[in-house]
Design an enzyme around this catalytic site. Structure first.
Site, PDB file in Angstrom:
ATOM      1  N   ARG A 100      51.005-110.536  26.822  1.00 18.06           N
ATOM      2  CA  ARG A 100      50.703-111.779  26.102  1.00 18.06           C
ATOM      3  C   ARG A 100      50.712-112.995  27.033  1.00 18.06           C
ATOM      4  O   ARG A 100      50.184-114.039  26.674  1.00 18.06           O
ATOM      5  CB  ARG A 100      51.700-111.985  24.958  1.00 18.06           C
ATOM      6  CG  ARG A 100      51.491-111.003  23.793  1.00 18.06           C
ATOM      7  CD  ARG A 100      52.491-111.255  22.688  1.00 18.06           C
ATOM      8  NE  ARG A 100      52.281-110.390  21.538  1.00 18.06           N
ATOM      9  CZ  ARG A 100      52.858-109.197  21.382  1.00 18.06           C
ATOM     10  NH1 ARG A 100      53.667-108.729  22.313  1.00 18.06           N
ATOM     11  NH2 ARG A 100      52.619-108.474  20.294  1.00 18.06           N
ATOM     12  N   LYS A 144      62.568-104.520  28.549  1.00 20.58           N
ATOM     13  CA  LYS A 144      61.970-105.748  28.004  1.00 20.58           C
ATOM     14  C   LYS A 144      62.012-105.701  26.465  1.00 20.58           C
ATOM     15  O   LYS A 144      62.263-106.698  25.810  1.00 20.58           O
ATOM     16  CB  LYS A 144      60.520-105.836  28.503  1.00 20.58           C
ATOM     17  CG  LYS A 144      59.636-106.823  27.798  1.00 20.58           C
ATOM     18  CD  LYS A 144      59.684-108.125  28.472  1.00 20.58           C
ATOM     19  CE  LYS A 144      58.838-109.210  27.887  1.00 20.58           C
ATOM     20  NZ  LYS A 144      57.929-108.905  26.832  1.00 20.58           N
ATOM     21  N   MET A 167      57.267-110.218  32.830  1.00 22.51           N
ATOM     22  CA  MET A 167      55.849-109.881  32.711  1.00 22.51           C
ATOM     23  C   MET A 167      55.560-109.380  31.305  1.00 22.51           C
ATOM     24  O   MET A 167      56.378-108.651  30.720  1.00 22.51           O
ATOM     25  CB  MET A 167      55.473-108.806  33.729  1.00 22.51           C
ATOM     26  CG  MET A 167      55.510-109.334  35.119  1.00 22.51           C
ATOM     27  SD  MET A 167      54.986-108.088  36.288  1.00 22.51           S
ATOM     28  CE  MET A 167      55.176-109.022  37.798  1.00 22.51           C
ATOM     29  N   HIS A 218      54.254-102.388  33.409  1.00 24.83           N
ATOM     30  CA  HIS A 218      53.776-101.075  32.941  1.00 24.83           C
ATOM     31  C   HIS A 218      53.693-100.096  34.121  1.00 24.83           C
ATOM     32  O   HIS A 218      54.070 -98.937  34.008  1.00 24.83           O
ATOM     33  CB  HIS A 218      52.371-101.191  32.336  1.00 24.83           C
ATOM     34  CG  HIS A 218      52.294-102.032  31.091  1.00 24.83           C
ATOM     35  ND1 HIS A 218      51.639-103.228  31.042  1.00 24.83           N
ATOM     36  CD2 HIS A 218      52.781-101.829  29.840  1.00 24.83           C
ATOM     37  CE1 HIS A 218      51.704-103.739  29.823  1.00 24.83           C
ATOM     38  NE2 HIS A 218      52.399-102.910  29.062  1.00 24.83           N
ATOM     39  N   LEU A 252      47.395-104.010  31.048  1.00 26.94           N
ATOM     40  CA  LEU A 252      48.514-103.573  31.892  1.00 26.94           C
ATOM     41  C   LEU A 252      48.859-104.588  32.988  1.00 26.94           C
ATOM     42  O   LEU A 252      48.011-105.317  33.474  1.00 26.94           O
ATOM     43  CB  LEU A 252      48.187-102.218  32.528  1.00 26.94           C
ATOM     44  CG  LEU A 252      47.878-101.077  31.554  1.00 26.94           C
ATOM     45  CD1 LEU A 252      47.639 -99.778  32.323  1.00 26.94           C
ATOM     46  CD2 LEU A 252      49.000-100.882  30.536  1.00 26.94           C
ATOM     47  N   HIS A 253      50.140-104.589  33.340  1.00 25.98           N
ATOM     48  CA  HIS A 253      50.637-105.430  34.440  1.00 25.98           C
ATOM     49  C   HIS A 253      51.632-104.601  35.244  1.00 25.98           C
ATOM     50  O   HIS A 253      51.847-103.412  34.936  1.00 25.98           O
ATOM     51  CB  HIS A 253      51.266-106.711  33.878  1.00 25.98           C
ATOM     52  CG  HIS A 253      52.257-106.469  32.772  1.00 25.98           C
ATOM     53  ND1 HIS A 253      53.476-105.855  32.994  1.00 25.98           N
ATOM     54  CD2 HIS A 253      52.200-106.706  31.441  1.00 25.98           C
ATOM     55  CE1 HIS A 253      54.127-105.758  31.848  1.00 25.98           C
ATOM     56  NE2 HIS A 253      53.365-106.260  30.876  1.00 25.98           N
TER      57      HIS A 253
END
Ligand code: AMP
Length: 293
Positions: free
Chosen positions: A193, A155, A190, A43, A39-40
């Site tokens: 990957r 995204k 973001m 998310h 997660l970033h």
């Protein structure tokens, strides 16, 4: 935050939340954020949006083998479960559903999904079977969680369009929300990957977003779709590290490419235009898009 791994337990836990138990305890609306983990902040922005629009927030983490058309991409997919749990807890997520492959797919899945025109462009043509796998896992998770609201990121614009079509066609009683793209300071969208990018790749990765901005500028300047698209592609081609799969200028609702000779002033002002790109840096595939209203 409650963590549940099994389907029966998930259903048992969620059922009472939906029902009106007494005059004092009212029915809760459930907001759902499906993810593949690592997660970033992108998310987490979906979790925050879900918290605004629902009483109880469920997030799932499941790296869905069905949607990977490339085994290397699947086996190298980043995992950071302990960090993810902390981030979700901090963001106020109420329940994390964490199934494994055996739980999700006890038997080999034989069902396929087809999305016709929406699947015949961009990601659909470059990742055979990808959206069938996405459709299966999202439909399955919708059946298990039975949310009132579900939150996805712009995204993955094509994924959102496909899920919206599936929800409409199959009458899932779920309101979908498409949330804006969270970017790093240098513009890079973001993505889980991104953490696989090495130092040099990370330096040039923001060029992907720059190629979209350039394409948009060309369109706004009055250049044709074809010329603007070519400018965006050439911008990336200047860097030998990129292997660009597509850069398309499409109708944001139908995802069909606009006519090459079209210019912005000849396009109906109600049409939302999306510029979408997919390119590879080494074996890491990056996608991004912007929408011109
Ligand atoms: P994933 O874990 O990559 O399957 O993504 C889970 C959800 O997060 C999807 O709906 C994505 O579109 C969304 N998402 C991924 N990256 C971003 C981002 N940079 N900003 C906002 N949402 C994102």
């Amino acid at each position: 935050m409650k963590v549940i791994e099994k389907i029966d337990e998930l259903r048992l836990y969620l059922e009472p939340l939906r029902c009106k138990i007494s005059e004092k305890k009212s029915q809760k609306t459930i907001g759902f954020v499906p993810t593949m983990g690592a997660l970033h902040k992108g998310h987490i922005s979906l979790i925050k949006e879900a918290k605004k629009k629902s009483d109880f927030v469920v997030c799932s983490i499941f790296v869905n083998p069905l949607q990977f058309n490339n085994t290397g991409d699947f086996t190298n997919y980043p995992i950071s479960l302990e960090k993810d749990k902390k981030m979700l807890e901090k963001a106020g997520c109420d329940l994390l559903f964490l199934p494994n492959s055996d739980t999700m797919y006890q038997n080999p899945v034989r069902t396929k999904m087809a999305f016709e025109a929406l699947d015949n462009v961009m990601e659909g043509t470059h990742r055979q079977g990808h959206f069938s796998g996405v459709g299966i896992v999202v439909a399955k998770l919708f059946n298990l969680v039975e949310p009132d609201h579900a939150f996805f990121g712009q995204k993955d614009l094509q994924q959102f369009a496909i899920i919206q079509q599936m929800v409409n066609d199959l009458s899932f009683p779920i309101e979908l929300h498409c949330c804006t793209i969270k970017r790093e300071e240098d513009g890079l969208a973001m993505s889980s990957r991104n953490r696989r990018l090495d130092e040099d790749q990370r330096i040039i990765a923001p060029k992907v977003y720059e190629s979209l901005i350039l394409t948009k500028k060309m369109l706004k300047k009055g250049e044709s779709v074809e010329k603007s698209q070519q400018a965006g592609i050439s911008y990336l081609d200047k860097y030998k590290e990129f292997e660009t799969e597509y850069l398309e200028i499409v109708d944001a609702s139908t995802l069909q490419p606009l006519a090459p000779k079209k210019k912005l002033k000849k396009i109906d002002s109600a049409t939302r235009i999306a510029i979408c790109v997919a390119t590879k840096l080494g074996d890491i595939r990056l996608i991004d898009n912007i929408i011109i209203d």
